[in-house]
Write an enzyme that holds these catalytic residues in place. Structure first.
Site, mmCIF file in Angstrom:
data_model
loop_
_atom_site.group_PDB
_atom_site.id
_atom_site.type_symbol
_atom_site.label_atom_id
_atom_site.label_comp_id
_atom_site.label_asym_id
_atom_site.label_seq_id
_atom_site.Cartn_x
_atom_site.Cartn_y
_atom_site.Cartn_z
ATOM 1 N N ARG A 62 -7.954 -25.752 -12.808
ATOM 2 C CA ARG A 62 -8.693 -24.581 -13.300
ATOM 3 C C ARG A 62 -10.130 -24.882 -13.737
ATOM 4 N NH1 ARG A 62 -7.560 -21.988 -17.208
ATOM 5 N NH2 ARG A 62 -8.037 -19.936 -16.388
ATOM 6 N N PRO B 178 3.008 -9.077 -14.701
ATOM 7 C CA PRO B 178 2.258 -10.042 -15.513
ATOM 8 C C PRO B 178 2.608 -11.478 -15.131
ATOM 9 C CG PRO B 178 4.150 -9.302 -16.748
ATOM 10 C CD PRO B 178 4.175 -8.536 -15.435
ATOM 11 N N CYS C 234 -12.075 -39.436 -7.393
ATOM 12 C CA CYS C 234 -13.373 -39.854 -6.912
ATOM 13 C C CYS C 234 -14.248 -38.673 -6.497
ATOM 14 C CB CYS C 234 -13.160 -40.793 -5.728
ATOM 15 S SG CYS C 234 -14.618 -41.704 -5.356
ATOM 16 N N ARG D 70 0.016 -14.691 -15.992
ATOM 17 C CA ARG D 70 -0.664 -15.513 -16.998
ATOM 18 C C ARG D 70 -0.255 -15.148 -18.427
ATOM 19 N NH1 ARG D 70 -5.787 -17.681 -16.121
ATOM 20 N NH2 ARG D 70 -6.040 -16.238 -14.379
#
Ligand SMILES: *Cc1c(COP(=O)(O)O)cnc(C)c1O
Length: 429
Positions: free
Chosen positions: A321, A283, A353, A285
């Site tokens: 993300r 695992p 930018c 996240r």
């Protein structure tokens, strides 16, 4: 659940007022909660131990989700292992105190020098993804006079995940040995001097919020275990990968608790019942995702006829993300909004930018002004670990909180560090 909450009008990480961190460390800054990391690790490890049986569950934290030294040391001290995907990660895991016998080395493209380093360090397991990697590993290990324990990462042809870019288990994806090839490779490996095949691994994707895809893949693996044993092969380990997802968009009052972890553990117990294997889990996240926030300061408002831009001092190089996976992060103002504050729909953007440097569009938030602090919630996974210096911006600092204490576990990069590594070519020096 996590340990970020409002107290006396301000957002706290455990017992630390986030405004204090903003004052002392500046913004943008990642802030992690030790208590949240510990809670998630314990919940997960206990559930998987129930599923696998005492001593038969091995949890390898996938450190690419968050490789901060403070986070790694926290997990190492709880007894976790680590899933690594590069020599750099193996080195960092060792430096953080993970013993080599709790390290797994995964990844689709390991080089000779990376394998040599890992074998020499004495790691627990290499997850092999291609036939040429099998040969290379055997050669490297036998040169060192060793026989490295390894498993084949199988591609179960079942893809899942919260976004096409994080689906890994489909046969269209680059990962793993195809199902049909495993038997032949197992037989070949038996004649190689530098490897000892211990079993199989898989990892089907990331941010998966149901158990059906895992179940379909694991059931296929269980069948394969039987077939391989029928051919006389030794299959003692099944590494089930990571990928269990987390809620990014729940209302703050709602404690999502251990529901999905329990359902996953029950499914694992059911599908692996009677297999007599040790189970590995990777695992990432799930352990660190909602244990971290990215705190940023509002720089400017840019009103347009049709919309209102909120320009903040964090950008896509700090948290990629949203730009890369269209990911959603809740935004909480650090100062608790006073009753009666009007709501305004904002496009929240960074200073970089390019138009992709947009965290969210049309997000309804209590009215904000330059100088206000806001937090991108659930930013502990694939946040700082994917940060870059794009636009010659300084790498974002990281802070770990424990109770009423906090420590800067990675200081903000300095301009000397950022610019000092470049070298002019001799003809222009
Ligand atoms: C990324 C990765 C993981 C962790 O995935 P999460 O979705 O963060 O749990 C586990 N195993 C492998 C091989 C990976 O590449």
């Amino acid at each position: 659940m996590h340990h970020f909450s409002y107290r006396d009008g301000a957002l706290f990480a455990e017992d630390v007022d986030l405004r204090r961190i903003a004052d002392e460390v500046g913004t943008p800054v990642y802030v992690y909660s030790s208590a949240t990391i510990e809670r998630h690790y314990r919940l997960y490890a206990e559930a998987m131990t129930r599923a696998a049986g005492d001593g038969k569950a091995h949890v390898f934290y996938a450190m690419k989700a968050n490789g901060n030294l403070g986070v790694l040391k926290t997990l190492a001290s709880l007894g976790a292992g680590a899933d690594t995907v590069s020599e750099g990660e193996v080195r960092k895991a060792l430096a953080a105190g993970f013993p080599p016998e709790r390290l797994v080395f995964s990844g689709v493209g390991k080089s000779e020098s990376e394998l040599r380093f890992a074998v020499e360090a004495g790691i627990y397991q290499v997850n092999i993804e291609t036939e040429s990697e099998l040969d290379l590993l055997s050669r490297v290990a036998s040169q060192l006079g060793k026989r490295q324990e390894a498993v084949f990462r199988v591609n179960p042809d079942i893809g899942a995940g919260g976004h096409a870019k994080i689906t890994t288990g489909s046969s269209e994806n680059k990962f793993g040995v195809s199902f049909e090839e495993v038997g032949r490779l197992y037989a070949r490996a038996a004649n190689l001097p530098g490897v000892r095949m211990m079993g199989l691994a898989l990892h089907i994707g990331s941010q998966i919020r149901e158990t059906e895809s895992f179940e379909a893949a694991y059931a296929k693996m269980a069948t394969l275990v039987g077939e391989l044993r029928g051919e006389g092969h030794r299959v003692e380990r099944l590494d089930l990968g990571g990928g269990l997802g987390i809620p990014y968009d729940i209302p703050k009052e709602f404690d999502h608790g251990p529901g999905l972890i329990e359902a996953y553990a029950d499914m694992v117990a059911r599908v692996t019942k009677g297999l007599e294997v040790e189970l590995g889990f990777e695992p990432g996240r799930l352990i660190v995702g909602n244990a971290g926030i990215l705190m940023t300061r509002v720089l400017h408002l840019n009103p347009r006829p049709s919309k209102q831009f909120l320009v903040v001092d964090a950008a896509m190089n700090d948290l990629v993300r949203p730009a890369m996976y269209e990911a959603y992060h809740e935004i909480w103002p650090v100062a608790e909004p006073k009753p009666g504050t009007p709501d305004i729909a904002y496009d929240v953007v960074g200073p970089i930018c390019e138009s992709g440097d947009t965290f969210t569009t049309g997000r309804v938030l209590p009215a904000l002004k330059p100088g206000d602090l806001i937090a991108f919630m659930t930013a502990g996974a694939y946040g700082a670990s994917m940060a870059s210096t794009y636009n010659q911006r300084l790498l974002v600092p990281e802070v770990l909180v424990k109770g009423a204490e906090f420590a800067v576990t990675r200081p903000r990069q300095t301009f000397e560090q950022l610019l000092g590594t470049d070298r002019a070519p001799p003809w222009l020096a």
